[in-house]
Design a protein around this motif. Structure first.
Motif, mmCIF file in Angstrom:
data_model
loop_
_atom_site.group_PDB
_atom_site.id
_atom_site.type_symbol
_atom_site.label_atom_id
_atom_site.label_comp_id
_atom_site.label_asym_id
_atom_site.label_seq_id
_atom_site.Cartn_x
_atom_site.Cartn_y
_atom_site.Cartn_z
ATOM 1 N N MET A 146 13.971 -5.134 6.401
ATOM 2 C CA MET A 146 13.197 -5.859 5.465
ATOM 3 C C MET A 146 13.953 -7.242 5.385
ATOM 4 N N ILE A 180 6.092 -12.846 4.719
ATOM 5 C CA ILE A 180 5.281 -11.721 3.876
ATOM 6 C C ILE A 180 4.494 -10.990 5.026
ATOM 7 N N SER A 183 6.651 -8.390 6.607
ATOM 8 C CA SER A 183 7.070 -7.388 5.394
ATOM 9 C C SER A 183 5.945 -6.499 5.411
ATOM 10 N N ILE A 184 4.598 -6.693 5.109
ATOM 11 C CA ILE A 184 3.410 -5.891 4.944
ATOM 12 C C ILE A 184 3.590 -5.045 6.238
ATOM 13 N N LEU A 187 5.983 -2.388 5.585
ATOM 14 C CA LEU A 187 5.903 -1.442 4.624
ATOM 15 C C LEU A 187 5.581 -0.109 4.814
ATOM 16 N N GLU A 192 8.706 6.975 1.503
ATOM 17 C CA GLU A 192 7.974 6.910 0.196
ATOM 18 C C GLU A 192 8.480 6.467 -0.834
ATOM 19 N N THR A 195 8.883 2.396 -2.054
ATOM 20 C CA THR A 195 7.802 1.375 -2.103
ATOM 21 C C THR A 195 7.797 0.361 -3.338
ATOM 22 N N SER A 196 8.644 1.034 -4.632
ATOM 23 C CA SER A 196 9.000 0.064 -5.444
ATOM 24 C C SER A 196 10.316 -0.807 -5.062
ATOM 25 N N PHE A 197 10.763 -1.565 -5.575
ATOM 26 C CA PHE A 197 11.774 -2.364 -5.058
ATOM 27 C C PHE A 197 13.144 -1.528 -4.742
ATOM 28 N N THR A 326 -2.552 0.890 11.567
ATOM 29 C CA THR A 326 -2.768 0.933 9.948
ATOM 30 C C THR A 326 -3.487 -0.138 9.566
ATOM 31 N N ILE A 327 -3.539 -0.290 8.414
ATOM 32 C CA ILE A 327 -4.365 -1.384 7.499
ATOM 33 C C ILE A 327 -3.219 -2.497 7.308
ATOM 34 N N ASN A 328 -2.198 -1.846 7.230
ATOM 35 C CA ASN A 328 -0.889 -2.737 6.791
ATOM 36 C C ASN A 328 -0.680 -3.465 8.045
ATOM 37 N N VAL A 330 -2.940 -4.492 10.589
ATOM 38 C CA VAL A 330 -3.898 -5.374 10.385
ATOM 39 C C VAL A 330 -3.793 -6.664 9.405
ATOM 40 N N LEU A 331 -3.502 -6.121 8.437
ATOM 41 C CA LEU A 331 -3.324 -7.150 7.138
ATOM 42 C C LEU A 331 -2.119 -8.391 7.587
ATOM 43 N N ILE B 180 -6.782 -11.302 1.932
ATOM 44 C CA ILE B 180 -5.682 -10.404 2.362
ATOM 45 C C ILE B 180 -4.699 -10.178 1.321
ATOM 46 N N LEU B 187 -3.399 -1.869 -1.599
ATOM 47 C CA LEU B 187 -3.199 -0.612 -0.814
ATOM 48 C C LEU B 187 -2.349 0.423 -1.625
ATOM 49 N N THR B 195 -4.702 5.404 4.590
ATOM 50 C CA THR B 195 -3.800 4.105 5.138
ATOM 51 C C THR B 195 -4.321 3.587 6.157
ATOM 52 N N SER B 196 -4.722 4.453 7.040
ATOM 53 C CA SER B 196 -5.518 3.936 8.177
ATOM 54 C C SER B 196 -6.758 3.634 7.926
ATOM 55 N N PHE B 197 -7.417 2.895 8.733
ATOM 56 C CA PHE B 197 -8.667 2.370 8.398
ATOM 57 C C PHE B 197 -9.755 3.513 7.803
ATOM 58 N N THR B 324 7.524 -0.136 -13.240
ATOM 59 C CA THR B 324 8.104 -1.172 -11.846
ATOM 60 C C THR B 324 7.119 -1.687 -11.349
ATOM 61 N N LEU B 325 7.011 -3.024 -10.962
ATOM 62 C CA LEU B 325 6.231 -3.698 -9.923
ATOM 63 C C LEU B 325 6.550 -3.339 -8.574
ATOM 64 N N THR B 326 5.489 -2.833 -7.827
ATOM 65 C CA THR B 326 5.527 -2.340 -6.719
ATOM 66 C C THR B 326 5.786 -3.653 -5.678
ATOM 67 N N ILE B 327 6.218 -3.267 -4.436
ATOM 68 C CA ILE B 327 6.595 -4.392 -3.337
ATOM 69 C C ILE B 327 5.222 -4.936 -2.817
ATOM 70 N N LEU B 331 4.237 -9.010 -3.003
ATOM 71 C CA LEU B 331 3.845 -9.243 -1.350
ATOM 72 C C LEU B 331 2.368 -9.905 -1.781
#
Lengths: 376, 376
Positions: A146, A180, A183-184, A187, A192, A195-197, A326-328, A330-331, B180, B187, B195-197, B324-327, B331
């Protein structure tokens, strides 16, 4: 150029400044040949980056590496030096009548004198190879991955400072989007809990991060600067010196570890196999390709190229081994592609750059063209 | 405008075409007042959207809703009609000497005749309210949320087709980035397995998706079209008809369900509390704000506004309740902000639009200005 509707005289676009860099002069002659070279570079990079994980997998014995990582760096530099010498010999044999041999003592000495600056990136790369190991003690690999994305922005800032390159706002945004997008994509590979900072706040960790991100970025940008500022020197000469310095610095490092850890470290061939030789060749080829990128394209194209290469590897492995994307992925890839288009699209380009043609450069190019005509 | 360096005459930018739409004429007079209105609209939207989840939470009794959702839609339309009438009365009392009363029979009849088109978005909105319930039978809420992001692109395509709006490539890319960015943010809220389509492939599901995404988009764009194409009609008149039609369509729906489910459905006030009244008022205020958005700004600004509003709610709840704000949030929001800047930045704007001033519009504006001077 716009034509005045009243007096029909041609007037220049109101904003035009000149940047006096050798590369900008080169860029003003952007031809289809250059574009073809860029495609070749990116294509080559994709193939080499694609083979990398396969070779790393093959080099593992019982899930680990038997060889010393320092020896890989040294041997890679040696392989690159051998390649540079081979290319020089090849060029000497096929040189045209009026061209000066690149292997003559006088031309070597002059090139060496002009390209002393190449020692700086060589030293920085050598330092970076050690930092990589140190970083893994302080951060988990996912965090390292990252953090290394930040290099894109640091490189852009350094290019602005050192190479005096100018980026439009859209281009800065494109670089942020690249960061970005990558990074996406990463992710999903984060554990697990993170996922938060998940950045560690240990004292000194921020300092290490800064160094970890800045050193390789400085190396790339200095490399680009050194290669382009002596644009007239043959790239084979430049490669020879760059890799020569690299080999020397890595050899000094091996000597250093031999002093601390005993003479065993001097056996640099220990634990190597056919697979590791291929890995070293791949590393060397990637290094050589990089210097072509830095001289004829730029560090940012190299970054985009690596990202696209990694994505292709992802798609290929999904197609070949039936993984689901994964959708990550693709995005992230969508963001990277949009970013790439925005960065390189003519719309967002700082238009001023194209107006910096210089007479000296034109002269040297013309004389070359005459030479080519003579030899035909 | 560029000044010729030779004869010093002002010349127009070479690319200029005219789009003959009432709104474009309005836009060519983009003043600081308009910008201030936009800020007010976005600010108001942020406040109302921010209160929405709190009011929904307060309206729940034992974790569910006691009232019929159709009744909420009908009561919201009625609240909006009451607001429109109040504004008309207010305007009639404070009207300037030379202005025609908006409540006079002749002006009402003429406005009603000119704005018959408003029945189309009113019908589409009513249909959409039913579709929302049907969709929840076919998709889980997270998928519905993801799918509704596609509306941004559908709206843009419809704006291009119906409103003849033109977007630059950068603007199209900005819209894709908005889509996006919102998706990245969502997500984290997707269940682990998806998480996958995770789109369902049940027969007919694609058709439902198409309808689910197209109907509300069509409603918004038709609404914008109807409001702007009769730009001279007062927005209070337009609101009166739009919400009047809406109330009629929703009332017909209540009658319809009464026929199928028995007369119990006719008791539209059943299960309502103080909280639901506030919720209905909030919904009504959001609806009224929308019509100001559609008439004086556009559907896309509305979309961006809602996204920023949702993000502010996220940040506020993080600050207030120590989340906490998630990553993903960070993003996603970064992508949305970059997208917003790119969409509205002057650089990427299709420049032609600004050159479509028309004499008629100028005349009507001048006469208004004279009127204002008289009344002072």
């Amino acid at each position: 150029m716009i034509e005045c509707s009243v007096c029909h005289s041609k007037i220049a676009s109101p904003t035009s400044k000149t940047i006096s860099r050798a590369y900008d002069r080169h860029r003003s002659h952007l031809s289809s040949k250059t574009r073809f070279l860029n495609v070749l570079l990116v294509g080559g990079d994709c193939v080499l980056v694609g083979f990398q994980p396969i070779l790393v997998y093959m080099s593992k014995v019982d899930g680990g590496f038997k060889f010393s990582p320092i020896s890989v760096n040294f041997l890679t530099e040696v392989a690159k030096v051998i390649f540079a010498i081979t290319m020089l010999l090849f060029q000497a044999r096929h040189k045209k009548v009026c061209e000066k041999s690149l292997l003559s003592i006088s031309s070597l000495v002059q090139a060496a004198r002009n390209n002393v600056l190449l020692a700086v990136p060589a030293l920085l790369y050598a330092i970076n190879n050690y930092l990589k190991f140190i970083m893994q003690l302080y951060f988990n690999p996912a965090t390292v991955k990252m953090l290394s994305n930040l290099k894109v922005l640091v490189i852009a800032i350094l290019l602005k400072m050192i190479m005096k390159r100018r980026f439009s706002i859209i281009q800065w945004e494109a670089l942020a989007l690249l960061l970005i997008g990558i990074s996406i994509n990463q992710l999903r590979s984060l554990p697990e809990g993170t996922t938060s900072f998940g950045l560690p706040v240990a004292t000194g960790a921020y300092l290490y991060t800064l160094i970890f991100v800045t050193v390789p970025s400085l190396a790339s940008v200095f490399n680009e600067y050194a290669l382009k500022s002596q644009f007239e020197t043959s790239i084979y000469h430049q490669n020879l010196f760059l890799y020569g310095y690299g080999a020397i610095f890595n050899f000094l490092a091996i000597l250093g570890t031999a002093i601390f850890k005993g003479p065993n470290s001097l056996d640099i061939l220990q634990g190597h196999s056919k697979a590791t030789v291929l890995l070293i060749c791949n590393n060397a080829a990637q290094g050589i390709l990089s210097s072509f990128f830095f001289k004829y394209a730029d560090t940012i194209l190299k970054k985009y190229s690596s990202t696209i290469a990694t994505s292709f590897t992802g798609i290929a492995s999904a197609v070949l081994f039936g993984h689901t994307l994964t959708i990550n992925f693709v995005l992230g890839l969508s963001v990277v592609i949009i970013s790439m288009h925005q960065f390189f699209s003519a719309l967002s380009e700082v238009k001023d750059e194209k107006q910096s043609g210089s007479l000296e450069m034109m002269d040297s190019q013309d004389s070359k063209r005459v030479c080519t005509l003579d030899s035909n």
